[in-house]
Design a protein around this motif. Structure first.
Motif, PDB file in Angstrom:
ATOM      1  N   LEU A   1       0.826  -1.210   0.000  1.00 37.74           N
ATOM      2  CA  LEU A   1       0.000   0.000   0.000  1.00 37.74           C
ATOM      3  C   LEU A   1       0.859   1.258   0.000  1.00 37.74           C
ATOM      4  CD1 LEU A   1      -2.748  -1.076   2.566  1.00 37.74           C
ATOM      5  CD2 LEU A   1      -2.976  -0.896   0.076  1.00 37.74           C
ATOM      6  N   LEU A   2       1.935   1.244   0.772  1.00 37.30           N
ATOM      7  CA  LEU A   2       2.832   2.404   0.792  1.00 37.30           C
ATOM      8  C   LEU A   2       3.530   2.585  -0.556  1.00 37.30           C
ATOM      9  CD1 LEU A   2       4.427   2.010   4.340  1.00 37.30           C
ATOM     10  CD2 LEU A   2       2.777   3.747   3.603  1.00 37.30           C
ATOM     11  N   CYS A   3       3.913   1.488  -1.182  1.00 33.69           N
ATOM     12  CA  CYS A   3       4.543   1.582  -2.503  1.00 33.69           C
ATOM     13  C   CYS A   3       3.564   2.132  -3.530  1.00 33.69           C
ATOM     14  CB  CYS A   3       5.071   0.211  -2.939  1.00 33.69           C
ATOM     15  SG  CYS A   3       6.591  -0.298  -2.101  1.00 33.69           S
ATOM     16  N   ARG A   4       2.294   1.752  -3.413  1.00 37.21           N
ATOM     17  CA  ARG A   4       1.270   2.309  -4.306  1.00 37.21           C
ATOM     18  C   ARG A   4       1.161   3.815  -4.093  1.00 37.21           C
ATOM     19  NH1 ARG A   4      -3.411   0.690  -7.141  1.00 37.21           N
ATOM     20  NH2 ARG A   4      -4.261   2.602  -8.040  1.00 37.21           N
ATOM     21  N   LEU A   5       1.202   4.242  -2.844  1.00 44.05           N
ATOM     22  CA  LEU A   5       1.106   5.659  -2.516  1.00 44.05           C
ATOM     23  C   LEU A   5       2.282   6.450  -3.087  1.00 44.05           C
ATOM     24  CD1 LEU A   5      -0.379   7.899  -0.898  1.00 44.05           C
ATOM     25  CD2 LEU A   5       1.053   7.264   1.059  1.00 44.05           C
ATOM     26  N   PHE A   6       3.480   5.847  -3.064  1.00 42.67           N
ATOM     27  CA  PHE A   6       4.680   6.545  -3.526  1.00 42.67           C
ATOM     28  C   PHE A   6       5.048   6.224  -4.976  1.00 42.67           C
ATOM     29  CE2 PHE A   6       5.104   6.981   1.034  1.00 42.67           C
ATOM     30  CZ  PHE A   6       5.714   8.211   1.190  1.00 42.67           C
ATOM     31  N   GLY A   7       4.187   5.496  -5.684  1.00 46.73           N
ATOM     32  CA  GLY A   7       4.402   5.239  -7.104  1.00 46.73           C
ATOM     33  C   GLY A   7       5.531   4.279  -7.418  1.00 46.73           C
TER      34      GLY A   7
ATOM     35  N   THR B   1      10.313  -3.575  -7.949  1.00 51.66           N
ATOM     36  CA  THR B   1      11.090  -2.888  -6.914  1.00 51.66           C
ATOM     37  C   THR B   1      10.511  -3.189  -5.543  1.00 51.66           C
ATOM     38  OG1 THR B   1      11.614  -1.115  -8.484  1.00 51.66           O
ATOM     39  CG2 THR B   1      11.983  -0.656  -6.159  1.00 51.66           C
ATOM     40  N   TYR B   2       9.194  -3.238  -5.448  1.00 57.79           N
ATOM     41  CA  TYR B   2       8.531  -3.606  -4.191  1.00 57.79           C
ATOM     42  C   TYR B   2       8.958  -4.997  -3.743  1.00 57.79           C
ATOM     43  CZ  TYR B   2       4.762  -6.083  -1.725  1.00 57.79           C
ATOM     44  OH  TYR B   2       4.057  -6.885  -0.874  1.00 57.79           O
ATOM     45  N   LEU B   3       8.930  -5.969  -4.645  1.00 55.49           N
ATOM     46  CA  LEU B   3       9.264  -7.347  -4.286  1.00 55.49           C
ATOM     47  C   LEU B   3      10.730  -7.494  -3.900  1.00 55.49           C
ATOM     48  CD1 LEU B   3       7.204  -9.171  -7.046  1.00 55.49           C
ATOM     49  CD2 LEU B   3       6.740  -9.203  -4.591  1.00 55.49           C
ATOM     50  N   VAL B   4      11.616  -6.817  -4.632  1.00 52.12           N
ATOM     51  CA  VAL B   4      13.043  -6.894  -4.322  1.00 52.12           C
ATOM     52  C   VAL B   4      13.326  -6.250  -2.966  1.00 52.12           C
ATOM     53  CG1 VAL B   4      15.333  -6.063  -5.000  1.00 52.12           C
ATOM     54  CG2 VAL B   4      13.826  -7.087  -6.704  1.00 52.12           C
ATOM     55  N   ALA B   5      12.710  -5.096  -2.702  1.00 47.82           N
ATOM     56  CA  ALA B   5      12.910  -4.428  -1.415  1.00 47.82           C
ATOM     57  C   ALA B   5      12.343  -5.260  -0.267  1.00 47.82           C
ATOM     58  CB  ALA B   5      12.262  -3.045  -1.433  1.00 47.82           C
ATOM     59  N   SER B   6      11.187  -5.860  -0.479  1.00 48.13           N
ATOM     60  CA  SER B   6      10.608  -6.727   0.546  1.00 48.13           C
ATOM     61  C   SER B   6      11.525  -7.916   0.814  1.00 48.13           C
ATOM     62  CB  SER B   6       9.230  -7.221   0.093  1.00 48.13           C
ATOM     63  OG  SER B   6       8.665  -8.100   1.041  1.00 48.13           O
TER      64      SER B   6
END
Length: 381
Positions: free
Chosen positions: A314-320, A325-330
């Motif tokens: 949800l935060l990644c959606r908010l920050f575009g 990138t979300y999966l790698v960071a997670s």
């Protein structure tokens, strides 16, 4: 046939099948390798090979990291790193928030919950090394620590299954797809490190690439040897982290050596070793752990992982921020450095490899601080 030899050869068989069956190639060799390892663990008694499996796991990933980094496009990695850094920061926040919310939900059901919360945050923002450091900082017992380590392994396996098998599809429901900054960068990267299909591994058996493979493997072995020797000079509590940091540093330096960087086989040789790592890791699965599980503690672990992933998305959606990138960071937060090549391989996205390793190292650096802080907050709640 010795079991160690089977683990070395099986990835080649998986690649061979995927290269000839398009449906398997679409699944990807990384998920297929994990699935094969789990099938072996569930169907055979491999308890006699645990030490060998662990050794093979450690050696394969240690050699794979410099081989993969030799082929890295550092200019592009630096361009992509900004988004990865923000995504990592959001992941760290998500883990801490999920852990504290879990404290409220599981208060009275899990013993020594502040210590559990602190160690869990250390593990899921840094690594098992951070968990051990927070165990000492909070005065947690050896018994609690060993239980935490066991549950961490069990739930991390489940996490990796989600990321590797359906992570990209699920994240794509709310996050945009990854796009390179320029098509020129994308073309240059694709030309430099070949394609992502199973057929890309064929270059490893071409006679023209054997000399380059031998050179790259020899230099990777030298990197690992020097890293282990230097890390051995440090206190035992820090030697594991120092070894990974030194291997990563030497691998990045190798990317500036033209002969290593231009090797047409370095990346795929490293990824083959990562497949051995995946197979060895999967065959260590022990379902007997579940029969004696403390389900309240297990529920707390599951809540942290699922809650952190959902909040992070949800935060990644908010920050575009895009889905890859979300999966790698997670993965950088939850699984740390060794699994970044696994995740990038499953996503078929090499552009995020170096940024992913960089932010995972950041997790090592901040994991202790975050874990101790969360343990303190949990004790005050």
């Amino acid at each position: 046939m010795p079991f160690a030899l089977i683990l070395l050869i099986l990835p080649a068989l998986i690649i061979w099948l995927a290269a000839r069956i398009p449906a398997l190639d679409r699944i990807g060799v990384v998920p297929l390798t994990f699935a094969t390892g789990f099938a072996l663990a569930l169907s055979l008694d491999l308890s006699a090979f645990t030490d060998m499996q662990t050794t093979l796991q450690e050696v394969s990933v240690a050699l794979a990291l410099p081989l993969i980094l030799f082929a890295a496009n550092l200019r592009r990695a630096l361009t992509e790193a900004r988004g990865a850094g923000l995504a990592m920061a959001l992941s760290l926040v998500s883990v801490c928030v999920a852990s504290l919310l879990g404290v409220l939900l599981f208060q009275g059901r899990v013993e020594n919950l502040p210590q559990v919360a602190g160690m869990a945050v250390g593990a899921y923002t840094g690594s098992g090394v951070n968990m051990g450091a927070i165990k000492s900082a909070t005065g947690a017992s050896d018994a609690l620590f060993l239980t935490m380590v066991t549950y961490d392994i069990v739930f991390s396996i489940g996490y990796m299954l989600v990321i590797v098998l359906v992570g990209q599809r699920l994240a794509g429901l709310i996050l945009p797809p990854f796009r390179p900054h320029t098509e020129a960068d994308h073309a240059a990267t694709a030309a430099h490190i070949a394609d992502d299909s199973a057929r890309g591994y064929a270059r490893l058996i071409e006679r023209s690439g054997l000399a380059g493979s031998a050179l790259a493997l020899g230099v990777a072995g030298l990197c690992v040897g020097v890293a282990v020797a230097l890390a051995g000079l440090l206190p035992a509590a820090w030697s594991g982290t120092a070894t990974i940091l030194l291997i990563t540093t030497f691998g990045l330096l190798g990317a500036f050596v033209p002969r290593l960087h231009a090797s047409p086989t370095s990346f795929h040789l490293g990824m083959y070793l990562i497949l051995i790592f995946c197979l060895s890791s999967a065959t260590l699965l022990d379902l007997s752990v579940l029969t004696g599980m403390n389900w309240a503690l297990g529920g707390y672990f599951a809540f942290i992982l699922l809650g952190a992933m959902a909040l992070h998305a949800l935060l990644c959606r908010l920050f575009g921020i895009d889905r890859d990138t979300y999966l790698v960071a997670s993965g950088a937060a939850i699984m740390s450095v060794p699994f970044i090549p696994v995740i990038c391989g499953a996503l078929r996205n090499r552009a995020l490899l170096v940024p992913g390793i960089a932010i995972a190292i950041l997790g090592y650096a901040v994991g202790n601080y975050l874990g101790v802080a969360v343990a303190g907050l949990a004790a005050a709640m």
